[in-house]
Design an enzyme around this catalytic site. Structure first.
Site, mmCIF file in Angstrom:
data_model
loop_
_atom_site.group_PDB
_atom_site.id
_atom_site.type_symbol
_atom_site.label_atom_id
_atom_site.label_comp_id
_atom_site.label_asym_id
_atom_site.label_seq_id
_atom_site.Cartn_x
_atom_site.Cartn_y
_atom_site.Cartn_z
ATOM 1 N N THR A 105 11.847 -10.753 8.603
ATOM 2 C CA THR A 105 12.061 -9.617 9.342
ATOM 3 C C THR A 105 12.433 -9.879 11.061
ATOM 4 O OG1 THR A 105 11.042 -7.476 10.101
ATOM 5 C CG2 THR A 105 9.591 -9.337 9.542
ATOM 6 N N ASP A 106 12.891 -9.145 11.328
ATOM 7 C CA ASP A 106 13.546 -9.302 12.754
ATOM 8 C C ASP A 106 12.101 -9.136 13.716
ATOM 9 O OD1 ASP A 106 13.049 -6.573 12.805
ATOM 10 O OD2 ASP A 106 15.104 -6.323 13.647
ATOM 11 N N GLU A 107 11.185 -8.214 13.005
ATOM 12 C CA GLU A 107 9.953 -8.179 14.074
ATOM 13 C C GLU A 107 9.287 -9.493 14.282
ATOM 14 O OE1 GLU A 107 7.473 -4.953 13.027
ATOM 15 O OE2 GLU A 107 8.643 -3.686 12.182
ATOM 16 N N TYR A 132 1.351 -6.670 10.906
ATOM 17 C CA TYR A 132 2.486 -6.639 9.902
ATOM 18 C C TYR A 132 3.303 -7.802 10.272
ATOM 19 C CZ TYR A 132 7.120 -6.260 8.024
ATOM 20 O OH TYR A 132 8.304 -6.396 7.335
ATOM 21 N N LYS A 190 4.065 -11.584 8.458
ATOM 22 C CA LYS A 190 5.336 -11.871 7.900
ATOM 23 C C LYS A 190 5.618 -13.192 8.559
ATOM 24 C CE LYS A 190 8.106 -10.169 5.954
ATOM 25 N NZ LYS A 190 8.346 -10.220 4.355
HETATM 26 P P1 NAD Z 1 8.508 -1.718 0.195
HETATM 27 O O1 NAD Z 1 7.126 -1.490 0.802
HETATM 28 O O2 NAD Z 1 9.464 -0.329 -0.036
HETATM 29 O O3 NAD Z 1 8.373 -2.412 -1.172
HETATM 30 C C1 NAD Z 1 7.580 -3.431 -1.235
HETATM 31 C C2 NAD Z 1 7.254 -3.833 -2.765
HETATM 32 O O4 NAD Z 1 6.562 -5.097 -2.889
HETATM 33 C C3 NAD Z 1 6.586 -2.872 -3.389
HETATM 34 O O5 NAD Z 1 7.506 -2.564 -4.664
HETATM 35 C C4 NAD Z 1 5.396 -3.219 -3.787
HETATM 36 O O6 NAD Z 1 4.523 -2.871 -4.995
HETATM 37 C C5 NAD Z 1 5.600 -5.017 -3.895
HETATM 38 N N1 NAD Z 1 4.397 -5.622 -3.342
HETATM 39 C C6 NAD Z 1 3.467 -5.423 -2.460
HETATM 40 N N2 NAD Z 1 2.535 -6.615 -2.651
HETATM 41 C C7 NAD Z 1 2.786 -7.206 -3.794
HETATM 42 C C8 NAD Z 1 2.142 -8.146 -4.328
HETATM 43 N N3 NAD Z 1 1.124 -8.747 -3.968
HETATM 44 N N4 NAD Z 1 2.603 -8.922 -5.453
HETATM 45 C C9 NAD Z 1 3.975 -8.219 -5.917
HETATM 46 N N5 NAD Z 1 4.579 -7.224 -5.673
HETATM 47 C C10 NAD Z 1 3.884 -6.727 -4.195
HETATM 48 O O7 NAD Z 1 9.106 -2.518 1.290
HETATM 49 P P2 NAD Z 1 10.988 -2.854 1.445
HETATM 50 O O8 NAD Z 1 11.099 -1.915 2.876
HETATM 51 O O9 NAD Z 1 11.591 -2.710 0.444
HETATM 52 O O10 NAD Z 1 10.863 -4.429 2.196
HETATM 53 C C11 NAD Z 1 11.029 -5.386 1.386
HETATM 54 C C12 NAD Z 1 10.840 -6.774 1.984
HETATM 55 O O11 NAD Z 1 11.992 -6.784 3.064
HETATM 56 C C13 NAD Z 1 9.708 -7.111 2.782
HETATM 57 O O12 NAD Z 1 9.467 -8.447 2.537
HETATM 58 C C14 NAD Z 1 10.199 -6.726 4.295
HETATM 59 O O13 NAD Z 1 9.070 -7.273 4.948
HETATM 60 C C15 NAD Z 1 11.330 -7.086 4.293
HETATM 61 N N6 NAD Z 1 11.955 -6.442 5.240
HETATM 62 C C16 NAD Z 1 12.166 -4.855 5.425
HETATM 63 C C17 NAD Z 1 13.004 -4.310 6.469
HETATM 64 C C18 NAD Z 1 13.046 -2.733 6.385
HETATM 65 O O14 NAD Z 1 13.449 -2.322 7.279
HETATM 66 N N7 NAD Z 1 12.554 -2.098 5.257
HETATM 67 C C19 NAD Z 1 13.707 -4.935 7.458
HETATM 68 C C20 NAD Z 1 13.496 -6.325 7.258
HETATM 69 C C21 NAD Z 1 12.763 -6.977 6.232
HETATM 70 O O1 DAU Z 2 12.674 -4.188 11.911
HETATM 71 C C1 DAU Z 2 12.460 -4.347 10.531
HETATM 72 C C2 DAU Z 2 11.167 -3.629 10.096
HETATM 73 O O2 DAU Z 2 11.446 -2.365 10.411
HETATM 74 C C3 DAU Z 2 10.677 -4.223 8.962
HETATM 75 O O3 DAU Z 2 10.318 -5.340 8.920
HETATM 76 C C4 DAU Z 2 9.583 -3.078 8.182
HETATM 77 O O4 DAU Z 2 9.343 -3.605 7.219
HETATM 78 C C5 DAU Z 2 9.820 -1.615 8.598
HETATM 79 O O5 DAU Z 2 8.982 -0.818 8.138
HETATM 80 C C6 DAU Z 2 10.521 -1.449 9.958
HETATM 81 O O6 DAU Z 2 9.502 -1.359 10.776
HETATM 82 P P1 DAU Z 2 9.540 -0.335 11.935
HETATM 83 O O7 DAU Z 2 7.948 -0.189 12.429
HETATM 84 O O8 DAU Z 2 10.664 -0.583 13.010
HETATM 85 O O9 DAU Z 2 9.930 0.953 11.176
HETATM 86 P P2 DAU Z 2 9.444 2.338 10.984
HETATM 87 O O10 DAU Z 2 10.510 3.235 10.111
HETATM 88 O O11 DAU Z 2 7.872 2.604 10.772
HETATM 89 O O12 DAU Z 2 9.496 2.994 12.608
HETATM 90 C C7 DAU Z 2 10.785 3.049 13.331
HETATM 91 C C8 DAU Z 2 10.665 3.495 14.400
HETATM 92 O O13 DAU Z 2 10.346 4.940 14.441
HETATM 93 C C9 DAU Z 2 9.610 2.699 15.487
HETATM 94 O O14 DAU Z 2 10.047 2.780 16.742
HETATM 95 C C10 DAU Z 2 8.486 3.761 15.372
HETATM 96 C C11 DAU Z 2 8.924 5.031 15.082
HETATM 97 N N1 DAU Z 2 8.358 6.252 14.389
HETATM 98 C C12 DAU Z 2 8.121 5.918 13.049
HETATM 99 C C13 DAU Z 2 7.511 6.747 12.258
HETATM 100 C C14 DAU Z 2 7.007 6.321 10.794
HETATM 101 C C15 DAU Z 2 8.202 7.459 15.035
HETATM 102 O O15 DAU Z 2 8.304 7.824 15.995
HETATM 103 N N2 DAU Z 2 7.598 8.396 14.211
HETATM 104 C C16 DAU Z 2 6.976 8.087 12.808
HETATM 105 O O16 DAU Z 2 6.381 8.749 12.222
#
Ligand code: NAD
Ligand code: DAU
Length: 342
Positions: A131-133, A155, A159
């Site tokens: 992730t970019d985080e 988190y 990662k």
């Molecule tokens: P999500 O939370 O929607 O899904 C995560 C999935 O992983 C779920 O289906 C969960 O059941 C499964 N899981 C959790 N722990 C597990 C384990 N121990 N064994 C097997 N399965 C397990 O997440 P997402 O948003 O789809 O993110 C997917 C991936 O992409 C993650 O690795 C996340 O860090 C990365 N990512 C997400 C974002 C974003 O914006 N959502 C951005 C960049 C990278």
């Molecule tokens: O940047 C990639 C990441 O983006 C992924 O690696 C993570 O898995 C994904 O959850 C996401 O992280 P963020 O913390 O950026 O996403 P989130 O949707 O939780 O929050 C986005 C922005 O919105 C952040 O600045 C916090 C703010 N926020 C979020 C929630 C849930 C609010 O202001 N209110 C809220 O209730």
């Protein structure tokens, strides 16, 4: 191609499996290994259940027996590519309890990599979805892949551990690892704890939109199909041992996203509720994507059009998110703890 996709019942993983089946049809075999945590919803891919090139396996990437089984593939012949999406993914939850993040996002990656060693040299790719985080926050400019990592919450720290473990296995054992660092994804099937689906579904129900702090934090939004296309591209064209940023090029302040969601749902600004900021809240994420562009890939989806489509998806698929928000005791307990006194 025979894929092992982990976390395929989650948001991006389920979109990725759908992307692969749409693009490659019967030429693709997919094993989906997913623990079905609160975020894993097997029904997301109900349309593929029973198909002979798809196998769902409920299991944990941190448990060797589950991982050994998954590497057998759909028909026992093995897998060519591993794409590891499985993770604990929500920053706010990592502030409540970080142990499961270490267990899955670090230890789980290690278990997958150890098993990958046993399948080398037949294994063609191991994609670690990072992730970019992991770079931390940036006030101006954009992070390049060569920049130092500075994760600032539990988190992103976990990662970063998985990201570097994958790199270490590439360097030490020559595994064909590629690491991807994507920005904030949005689109259909995103669990309604994350900003966009939470605010869209709250707006539909005339509930407050809890905006953290001053609402000026910036995220770079990437439509989930572009993320899937980027990973698919890298499986074909990426270089082993390399890391690639996948950004959307759509930086927006949270307050802009919120205003747009209210416009698209036809709801008033009075629904916005300023609440206490997230602890250690990263101010801005921004990715330089030149490295991937030089290989020939760029995210192409228009942000405004994709956000509108996403809002429409939540409007049309109420039963999907209502099952979570109204019938999941876990979600209700989380929501109450996270927002109840905020
Ligand atoms: P999500 O939370 O929607 O899904 C995560 C999935 O992983 C779920 O289906 C969960 O059941 C499964 N899981 C959790 N722990 C597990 C384990 N121990 N064994 C097997 N399965 C397990 O997440 P997402 O948003 O789809 O993110 C997917 C991936 O992409 C993650 O690795 C996340 O860090 C990365 N990512 C997400 C974002 C974003 O914006 N959502 C951005 C960049 C990278
Ligand atoms: O940047 C990639 C990441 O983006 C992924 O690696 C993570 O898995 C994904 O959850 C996401 O992280 P963020 O913390 O950026 O996403 P989130 O949707 O939780 O929050 C986005 C922005 O919105 C952040 O600045 C916090 C703010 N926020 C979020 C929630 C849930 C609010 O202001 N209110 C809220 O209730």
């Amino acid at each position: 191609m025979r894929y092992l996709v982990t976390g395929g019942a989650g948001f991006i993983g389920s979109n990725f499996i759908r992307y692969i089946f749409k693009k490659y049809g019967a030429d693709a075999q997919v094993v989906n290994l997913d623990k079905l945590t609160y975020a894993g919803i097997r029904e997301n891919l109900a349309e593929y259940e029973g198909q002979k090139n798809y196998r769902f396996l409920q299991g944990d990437i941190a448990k060797i027996d589950d991982v050994v089984e998954a590497y057998k593939g759909v028909d026992g012949s093995g897998v060519d590519v591993v794409v590891n999406f499985a993770a604990e993914t929500h920053v706010d939850r990592s502030l409540m309890e970080a142990g499961t993040f270490i267990e899955t996002d670090v230890h789980g990656v290690l278990v997958l990599l150890e098993e990958a060693r046993k399948h080398a040299p037949k294994l063609k790719r191991f994609i670690q979805v990072s992730t970019d985080e992991v770079y931390g926050s940036i006030e101006s400019g954009s992070f390049r892949e060569s920049d130092p990592l500075n994760p600032r919450n539990p988190y992103s720290a976990s990662k970063a551990g998985g990201d570097r473990m994958a790199y270490a296995y590439a360097q030490t054992y020559g595994l064909p690892v590629i690491i991807t660092r994507a920005s904030n994804n949005f689109g259909p099937w995103q669990y309604p704890e994350k900003l966009i689906p939470l605010f869209v579904t709250n707006a539909i129900d005339d509930l407050p939109l809890p905006l953290y702090g001053d609402g000026k934090n910036v995220r770079d939004w990437l439509f989930v199909d572009d993320h899937c296309a980027g990973i698919d591209f890298l499986i074909e064209r990426g270089e082993n041992s390399e890391t690639y940023n996948i950004g959307g090029g759509n930086e927006r302040e949270n307050r802009e996203i919120t205003a747009r969601i209210l416009e698209l749902t036809g709801k008033p600004e009075s629904l916005i509720k300023r609440v206490a900021d997230r602890q250690g809240h990263d101010r801005r994420y921004s990715l330089n994507t030149d490295k991937l562009a030089a290989l020939g890939f760029r995210a192409e989806t228009d942000f405004d059009e994709a956000l509108e489509r996403t809002v429409q998806w939540y409007v049309k698929n109420e039963p999907w998110w209502r099952a979570i928000k109204e019938r999941s005791a876990e979600f209700k307990a989380y929501y109450d703890k996270q927002y109840g006194k905020r």
